[in-house]
Design an enzyme around this catalytic site. Structure first.
Site, PDB file in Angstrom:
ATOM      1  CD  GLU A  42       7.465  -1.633   2.603  1.00 25.58           C
ATOM      2  OE1 GLU A  42       6.923  -2.391   1.776  1.00 25.58           O
ATOM      3  OE2 GLU A  42       6.868  -1.174   3.596  1.00 25.58           O
TER       4      GLU A  42
ATOM      5  CD  GLU B  11       5.946   2.790   7.497  1.00 26.32           C
ATOM      6  OE1 GLU B  11       5.355   1.695   7.617  1.00 26.32           O
ATOM      7  OE2 GLU B  11       6.307   3.250   6.398  1.00 26.32           O
TER       8      GLU B  11
END
Ligand code: G3I
Length: 429
Positions: A217, A324
């Site tokens: 991220e 995810e």
């Protein structure tokens, strides 16, 4: 004999198994296993928490429930990812030689290896869930508010770099590691800590953890100019912290597949930034081996939008791992693809969308149709949790199994997509 269930054509035996499932309180051995349905195409993984790998009750699940979760994981998945226990905050909470807590991570790796699963490590360098000591030192923090402007200082060489994006306030969790605004480590100190951490953790599991989320991220949300988000990594080291992390991980295990992992890549603007970042790393010869697309999506996410995202990401020439996956069914979550726990909780207020099961099944069918279309690139699909009860966004009922581990219509929709493929091994009977 074939029959139809929520509009999906399924073998009669599956329908019987599903109708019996409530009585059996859980999955049925007669169900097709996800890992078998997609065996010819990609790994099918699941994020697991420490109660599953250690066989202990948790704040969410009794021991009986955990044992059912373990059975589900062993039945349906051939890959596991560490949901939390390899985050810096948990595996390396303290400085010094005794600063590591390897117990749950060791159990995670042992669980995966002993069950013949591919094991994925998550995550080495992240702006979140990193203890304050990592960034602490003797260099004064920037005078100007973080993110307001560049305030270069030759004594701290990059310590105050900013890209104009306000640094988000880290949220507490796992016992209160909050925002760090104190005196900072120098670039060299922070890089040394990063190198030590990566060499220790990756080195410990060398040969057993086959794939690592090296940097998580790092890209700024949305459109606009800056590609990278502001973080203490970015501010203290500078943008090359990403390249350094990959370099250290490659040194520690040259055979591991190294991923760059991010969320919201269904958004064309954020995806453009991903392409810019990865191309730049590739031009520098940085050992980035795969794209991790988290895919925390919502029921409005279509085949077309995932197809477009995968088409563009595939131009990088790297394998794509869906890392995810979950699909939020909540009313308020229909536009959100963020990955922040607290923000997500607020989007799940307002209940589930009407006909939630059917819409979830439709969304999953579209997503898996896209994954299968791009199977030359998509090598891993990992669900972020075994069932709705243990999901980080459980209020949005985002997974294929409910809190009793019963397969939902979305499960059958996903398996039906595998059955449409030409491989004889995956055709439903
Ligand atoms: O273990 C404690 C428990 O003892 C305590 O009673 C309970 C009280 O709330 O908290 C438990 O810890 C929580 C932990 O999840 C385990 O459930 C933490 O507070 C909570 O912050 C933590 O959230 C995790 C989150 O990352 C932050 O690290 C989620 O489980 C996890 O699913 C989520 O995963 C992230 C990925 O790493 C990166 N991408 C986005 C994704 C979703 O946010």
């Amino acid at each position: 004999m074939k029959t139809y269930l929520f509009g999906y054509r399924v073998p009669h035996g599956w329908l019987v198994a599903m109708l019996l499932a409530p009585a059996l309180r859980g999955w049925s051995a007669d169900l097709p296993a996800l890992k078998d349905a997609f065996r010819d195409h990609f790994w099918v993984g699941v994020a697991v928490n420490r109660s599953i790998v250690m066989g202990t009750a948790s704040f969410r699940r009794s021991l009986d429930r955990v044992n059912e979760d373990i059975a589900l994981v062993k039945t349906h998945f051939n890959q596991i990812a560490a949901e939390n226990d390899m985050k810096w905050q948990l595996i390396h909470p303290r400085e010094g030689t005794n600063g590591y807590d390897f117990g749950p991570a060791d159990a995670f790796v042992e669980f995966g290896v002993s069950h013949g699963m591919q094991v994925a490590g998550h995550t080495l360098v992240w702006h979140s869930q990193t203890p304050q000591w990592v960034f602490a030192g003797t260099n004064p923090p920037p005078v100007a508010p973080a993110g307001s402007s560049a305030t270069g200082d030759s004594a701290t060489a990059g310590a105050t770099a900013t890209n104009g994006v306000p640094r988000p306030r880290p949220r507490p969790g796992f016992g209160g590691f909050g925002r760090y605004d104190g005196p900072r480590a120098s670039r060299d100190e922070l890089l040394q800590r990063m190198r030590d951490h990566i060499h220790t953790v990756v080195g410990r599991y060398k040969g057993r953890i086959k794939v690592w989320d090296v940097v998580n991220e790092a890209i700024a949300d949305g459109g606009g100019t800056p590609v990278l988000r502001s973080s203490l990594w970015f501010e203290i080291v500078g943008p090359d912290y990403i390249a350094k992390a990959f370099q250290y991980a490659h040194e520690a295990d040259p055979d591991a597949v190294l991923r760059y992992n991010d969320y919201g890549l269904e958004d064309p603007a954020k995806r453009r930034k991903l392409l810019t970042l990865i191309r730049s790393l590739q031009e520098q010869g940085v050992p980035v081996h795969a794209i991790g697309s988290q895919a925390h999506v919502h029921v409005g996410t279509t085949f077309e939008s995932m197809d477009q995202a995968l088409t563009e990401m595939a131009t990088l020439g790297l394998p794509i791992h869906i890392t995810e996956l979950d699909v939020n069914s909540a009313q308020g979550g229909q536009r959100g693809t963020g990955a922040d726990v607290a923000d997500n909780a607020s989007t799940t207020r307002g209940g589930l969308v009407e006909e939630a099961d059917r819409r979830l099944a439709d969304a999953y069918a579209g997503l898996f149709r896209a994954f299968l279309k791009h199977r030359d690139s998509v090598k891993v699909v990992t669900f972020w949790g075994a069932n709705d009860a243990v999901s980080w966004r459980g209020q949005g009922k985002p997974l294929l199994f409910d809190g009793d581990n019963r397969p939902k219509p979305a499960f059958y929709a996903v398996v039906a997509e595998a059955g449409k493929e030409s491989s004889p091994g995956v055709r439903p009977p």
